[in-house]
Motif scaffolding. Structure first.
Motif, short mmCIF file in Angstrom:
data_model
loop_
_atom_site.label_atom_id
_atom_site.label_comp_id
_atom_site.label_asym_id
_atom_site.label_seq_id
_atom_site.Cartn_x
_atom_site.Cartn_y
_atom_site.Cartn_z
N PHE A 1 0.86 -1.21 0.04
CA PHE A 1 0.07 -0.02 0.01
C PHE A 1 0.93 1.38 -0.16
O PHE A 1 0.24 2.44 -0.55
N LEU A 2 2.20 1.21 0.51
CA LEU A 2 2.88 2.39 0.34
C LEU A 2 3.34 2.51 -1.01
O LEU A 2 3.73 3.63 -1.62
N PHE A 3 3.63 1.43 -1.81
CA PHE A 3 4.21 1.68 -3.02
C PHE A 3 3.05 1.75 -4.16
O PHE A 3 3.11 2.30 -5.43
N LEU A 4 1.63 1.24 -4.01
CA LEU A 4 0.62 1.28 -4.89
C LEU A 4 0.27 2.69 -5.55
O LEU A 4 0.24 2.73 -6.80
N ASP B 1 8.02 -3.91 -9.09
CA ASP B 1 8.37 -3.09 -8.00
C ASP B 1 7.60 -3.28 -6.83
O ASP B 1 7.91 -3.46 -5.75
N VAL B 2 6.30 -3.27 -7.04
CA VAL B 2 5.25 -3.31 -5.80
C VAL B 2 5.18 -4.67 -5.51
O VAL B 2 4.98 -4.81 -4.00
N LYS B 3 5.17 -5.72 -6.27
CA LYS B 3 5.24 -6.99 -5.77
C LYS B 3 6.28 -7.24 -5.00
O LYS B 3 6.26 -8.09 -4.00
N LEU B 4 7.45 -6.96 -5.35
CA LEU B 4 8.91 -6.88 -4.68
C LEU B 4 8.76 -6.54 -3.47
O LEU B 4 9.31 -7.08 -2.49
N ILE B 5 8.21 -5.08 -3.27
CA ILE B 5 8.28 -4.66 -1.84
C ILE B 5 7.20 -5.44 -0.96
O ILE B 5 7.60 -5.57 0.20
N ALA B 6 6.15 -5.82 -1.81
CA ALA B 6 5.30 -6.93 -0.77
C ALA B 6 6.12 -8.21 -0.24
O ALA B 6 5.80 -8.60 0.89
N MET B 7 6.82 -8.64 -1.11
CA MET B 7 7.89 -9.93 -0.74
C MET B 7 8.62 -9.57 0.28
O MET B 7 8.81 -10.19 1.22
#
Length: 177
Positions: free
Chosen positions: A65-68, A80-86
């Motif tokens: 939610f910070l990168f979305l 990038d959003v999926k990576l930060i979620a990981m």
């Protein structure tokens, strides 16, 4: 080897692989992110910490939610959003928040270096003005006539996976240096 060291080491392996892929191919593979998520959940489940599912899910949500908003503004790619979620699944909510802020700072510095290297400051300012003008006008209380946004070419393509990896190394590595 302690369990936190094992988690941090595995996290650094995944973000390093993502950064290298982003540098070489400008793409973070979904398989890599999925393998990282699976590894995070398995590792935290194996360690049997009582709050592990909430810690991992909270970290994923924090990063996502910070990168979305940046993805929705077309400022970064979905990988990038999926990576930060990981990263959040490994680190938990509070470290993920710190990693996001470190990543934003490092990403900003990388963007300044890229714009300077390419000599595209004029196009950068034009794009920033186009992006921020409606916000400034509405903040001043003035009416803004609806108009379709003009499509301006981007001033550069930045491998944000590298910024995420460096931010992760900076925050998670502070315990070891």
């Amino acid at each position: 080897m302690s369990t936190s060291v094992l988690c941090d080491l595995l996290l650094l392996v995944f973000v390093t692989a993502a950064a290298v892929s982003d540098l070489i191919r400008r793409k973070i593979p979904n398989r890599l992110v999925l393998a990282g998520l699976l590894a995070a959940f398995c590792l935290h489940g194996w360690l049997a910490a009582p709050s592990w599912p909430w810690n991992s899910l909270g970290g994923m949500a924090t990063g996502f939610f910070l990168f979305l908003p940046l993805y929705l503004l077309r400022g970064m790619a979905a990988g990038d959003v999926k990576l930060i979620a990981m990263v959040g699944a490994f680190a938990g909510p509070w470290p993920t928040l710190l990693i996001c802020f470190a990543t934003f700072v490092l990403g900003g510095l990388m963007a300044l270096l890229i714009v300077t290297w390419q000599g595209s400051w004029r196009a950068c300012w034009r794009n920033l003005r186009q992006l921020l003008w409606p916000l400034m006008v509405r903040t001043a209380g003035l009416a803004l006539a609806p108009s379709p946004p003009a499509s301006q070419p981007s001033v550069g393509n930045m491998p944000y996976g590298l910024a995420i990896a460096l931010g992760t190394l900076l925050v998670q590595g502070r315990n070891y240096f």
